[in-house]
Design a protein around this motif. Structure first.
Motif, PDB file in Angstrom:
ATOM      1  N   ALA A  83       0.819  -1.210   0.000  1.00 64.72           N
ATOM      2  CA  ALA A  83       0.000   0.000   0.000  1.00 64.72           C
ATOM      3  C   ALA A  83       0.851   1.258   0.000  1.00 64.72           C
ATOM      4  N   ASN A  84       2.012   1.208   0.642  1.00 61.66           N
ATOM      5  CA  ASN A  84       2.855   2.397   0.780  1.00 61.66           C
ATOM      6  C   ASN A  84       4.012   2.447  -0.211  1.00 61.66           C
ATOM      7  N   ARG A  85       3.993   1.578  -1.215  1.00 65.96           N
ATOM      8  CA  ARG A  85       5.145   1.491  -2.120  1.00 65.96           C
ATOM      9  C   ARG A  85       5.370   2.777  -2.900  1.00 65.96           C
ATOM     10  N   ARG A  86       4.324   3.591  -3.078  1.00 72.20           N
ATOM     11  CA  ARG A  86       4.464   4.845  -3.826  1.00 72.20           C
ATOM     12  C   ARG A  86       4.583   6.067  -2.920  1.00 72.20           C
ATOM     13  N   SER A  87       4.751   5.841  -1.625  1.00 71.90           N
ATOM     14  CA  SER A  87       4.842   6.964  -0.688  1.00 71.90           C
ATOM     15  C   SER A  87       6.100   7.795  -0.957  1.00 71.90           C
ATOM     16  N   ARG A  88       5.920   9.120  -0.894  1.00 69.37           N
ATOM     17  CA  ARG A  88       7.050  10.019  -1.130  1.00 69.37           C
ATOM     18  C   ARG A  88       6.998  11.169  -0.130  1.00 69.37           C
ATOM     19  N   ILE A  89       8.167  11.669   0.198  1.00 66.98           N
ATOM     20  CA  ILE A  89       8.294  12.921   0.929  1.00 66.98           C
ATOM     21  C   ILE A  89       8.837  13.958  -0.045  1.00 66.98           C
ATOM     22  N   LEU A  90       8.179  15.098  -0.109  1.00 63.98           N
ATOM     23  CA  LEU A  90       8.642  16.195  -0.955  1.00 63.98           C
ATOM     24  C   LEU A  90       8.845  17.420  -0.070  1.00 63.98           C
ATOM     25  N   ILE A  91       9.960  18.065  -0.235  1.00 65.95           N
ATOM     26  CA  ILE A  91      10.300  19.208   0.608  1.00 65.95           C
ATOM     27  C   ILE A  91      10.588  20.415  -0.268  1.00 65.95           C
ATOM     28  N   ASP A  92       9.859  21.500  -0.014  1.00 63.55           N
ATOM     29  CA  ASP A  92      10.091  22.743  -0.744  1.00 63.55           C
ATOM     30  C   ASP A  92      10.010  23.923   0.222  1.00 63.55           C
ATOM     31  N   HIS A  93       9.898  25.127  -0.318  1.00 58.35           N
ATOM     32  CA  HIS A  93       9.911  26.329   0.515  1.00 58.35           C
ATOM     33  C   HIS A  93       8.664  26.466   1.382  1.00 58.35           C
ATOM     34  N   THR A  94       7.598  25.739   1.039  1.00 55.69           N
ATOM     35  CA  THR A  94       6.353  25.856   1.817  1.00 55.69           C
ATOM     36  C   THR A  94       6.291  24.888   2.992  1.00 55.69           C
ATOM     37  N   GLY A  95       6.906  23.724   2.840  1.00 55.51           N
ATOM     38  CA  GLY A  95       6.844  22.754   3.925  1.00 55.51           C
ATOM     39  C   GLY A  95       7.244  21.362   3.487  1.00 55.51           C
ATOM     40  N   LEU A  96       6.899  20.415   4.322  1.00 58.10           N
ATOM     41  CA  LEU A  96       7.182  19.005   4.062  1.00 58.10           C
ATOM     42  C   LEU A  96       5.885  18.341   3.623  1.00 58.10           C
ATOM     43  N   TRP A  97       5.882  17.835   2.400  1.00 52.28           N
ATOM     44  CA  TRP A  97       4.703  17.200   1.816  1.00 52.28           C
ATOM     45  C   TRP A  97       4.818  15.683   1.947  1.00 52.28           C
ATOM     46  N   LEU A  98       3.705  15.053   2.239  1.00 54.85           N
ATOM     47  CA  LEU A  98       3.666  13.598   2.290  1.00 54.85           C
ATOM     48  C   LEU A  98       2.647  13.100   1.280  1.00 54.85           C
ATOM     49  N   GLU A  99       3.086  12.223   0.393  1.00 58.30           N
ATOM     50  CA  GLU A  99       2.201  11.627  -0.609  1.00 58.30           C
ATOM     51  C   GLU A  99       2.071  10.131  -0.358  1.00 58.30           C
ATOM     52  N   LYS A 100       0.839   9.652  -0.358  1.00 61.08           N
ATOM     53  CA  LYS A 100       0.547   8.224  -0.264  1.00 61.08           C
ATOM     54  C   LYS A 100      -0.414   7.880  -1.387  1.00 61.08           C
ATOM     55  N   GLY A 101       0.122   7.361  -2.472  1.00 59.75           N
ATOM     56  CA  GLY A 101      -0.724   7.072  -3.624  1.00 59.75           C
ATOM     57  C   GLY A 101      -1.271   8.359  -4.202  1.00 59.75           C
ATOM     58  N   ASP A 102      -2.609   8.475  -4.238  1.00 59.18           N
ATOM     59  CA  ASP A 102      -3.254   9.662  -4.798  1.00 59.18           C
ATOM     60  C   ASP A 102      -3.551  10.713  -3.731  1.00 59.18           C
ATOM     61  N   LEU A 103      -3.155  10.463  -2.505  1.00 57.53           N
ATOM     62  CA  LEU A 103      -3.432  11.396  -1.413  1.00 57.53           C
ATOM     63  C   LEU A 103      -2.192  12.210  -1.073  1.00 57.53           C
ATOM     64  N   ARG A 104      -2.412  13.441  -0.631  1.00 51.13           N
ATOM     65  CA  ARG A 104      -1.286  14.327  -0.347  1.00 51.13           C
ATOM     66  C   ARG A 104      -1.697  15.359   0.705  1.00 51.13           C
ATOM     67  N   ASN A 105      -0.765  15.687   1.576  1.00 56.12           N
ATOM     68  CA  ASN A 105      -0.969  16.804   2.492  1.00 56.12           C
ATOM     69  C   ASN A 105       0.396  17.377   2.845  1.00 56.12           C
ATOM     70  N   VAL A 106       0.386  18.551   3.436  1.00 51.22           N
ATOM     71  CA  VAL A 106       1.632  19.244   3.730  1.00 51.22           C
ATOM     72  C   VAL A 106       1.667  19.682   5.184  1.00 51.22           C
ATOM     73  N   ILE A 107       2.830  19.584   5.794  1.00 49.11           N
ATOM     74  CA  ILE A 107       3.094  20.177   7.103  1.00 49.11           C
ATOM     75  C   ILE A 107       3.887  21.445   6.823  1.00 49.11           C
ATOM     76  N   ALA A 108       3.218  22.577   6.916  1.00 46.83           N
ATOM     77  CA  ALA A 108       3.824  23.850   6.510  1.00 46.83           C
ATOM     78  C   ALA A 108       4.890  24.290   7.514  1.00 46.83           C
ATOM     79  N   TRP A 109       5.951  24.886   6.996  1.00 49.37           N
ATOM     80  CA  TRP A 109       7.028  25.364   7.870  1.00 49.37           C
ATOM     81  C   TRP A 109       6.519  26.396   8.866  1.00 49.37           C
ATOM     82  N   HIS A 110       5.598  27.259   8.427  1.00 49.49           N
ATOM     83  CA  HIS A 110       5.133  28.326   9.323  1.00 49.49           C
ATOM     84  C   HIS A 110       4.300  27.789  10.483  1.00 49.49           C
TER      85      HIS A 110
END
Length: 217
Positions: A83-110
């Protein structure tokens, strides 16, 4: 949850494919366990039909039962790895994004008061890491993507909140994650700290089910 109307990570975001690395290790191991379980089931069927070679013994039954138990464990492990084989962490200027398949959310730096790296011994020579994300306000304990990252325990410093997000990292991917985070928010970095073995713990599955009445939102 990602949708055409939701923000997305920046095109130049740092991408860490955490699910792929775990799946490459975990899926083959779980398949081996399932094969052992299948052999155990086949052996039990042979005994039940009286077609086994030699006389059935208590030791033999225990061995077959153990093999079946390993097979069940393999199935239990296979499901989350797949289920988690496509999980990714993406990090940019806005925060740390977590992707699980087609779902995504961000933990914003602010929204963070601090970031720390915990590590503990794993086995004889290994280490397991976790990125501790301390919020500067309340967090949603039952977010569809982030709920299983929530932990509630003593913070690194008394002024930090107990409830926070914890992202489990392996030795190969903790470096890129920390480096990317520091490149954007070095001012909230709290450093690295060794914790007792087994510090990772697990998500509050029971509490999440009770609060959401057994279903994600």
């Amino acid at each position: 949850m990602s949708s055409p109307n939701m923000p997305s990570p920046a095109p130049n975001a740092t991408v860490i494919r955490v699910g792929r690395r775990s799946a490459m290790t975990g899926l083959p191991c779980s398949v081996v366990l399932m094969v052992i379980g299948a052999v155990g089931i086949f052996g039990i069927v042979l005994v039940a039909m009286g077609k086994q070679k030699g006389e059935a013994t208590v030791t033999g039954f225990v061995g077959l039962g153990f093999a079946v138990a390993l097979g069940v464990l393999g199935v239990i492990l296979f499901v989350p790895f797949w289920a988690n084989r496509r999980s990714r962490i993406l990090i940019d200027h806005t925060g740390l994004w977590l992707e699980k398949g087609d779902l995504r959310n961000v933990i914003a730096w602010h929204s963070l008061a601090g970031i720390a790296l915990y590590w503990s011994e794993f086995g004889r020579k290994g280490k397991i890491y976790s990125l501790e994300l301390y919020p500067n306000g309340p967090i949603d304990r039952d977010d569809p993507i982030l709920w299983d990252l929530v932990c509630d325990e003593e913070p690194l410093h008394p002024g930090l909140p107990r409830v926070r997000h914890r992202i489990v990292l392996t030795a190969p991917n903790q470096g890129p994650v920390v480096e990317a985070a520091l490149s954007h928010v070095p001012q909230i970095w709290l450093g690295e700290s060794q914790r007792p073995a087994g510090h990772i713990g697990g998500p509050d599955v029971r509490g999440h089910r009770e609060r959401t009445r057994g279903r994600t939102r």
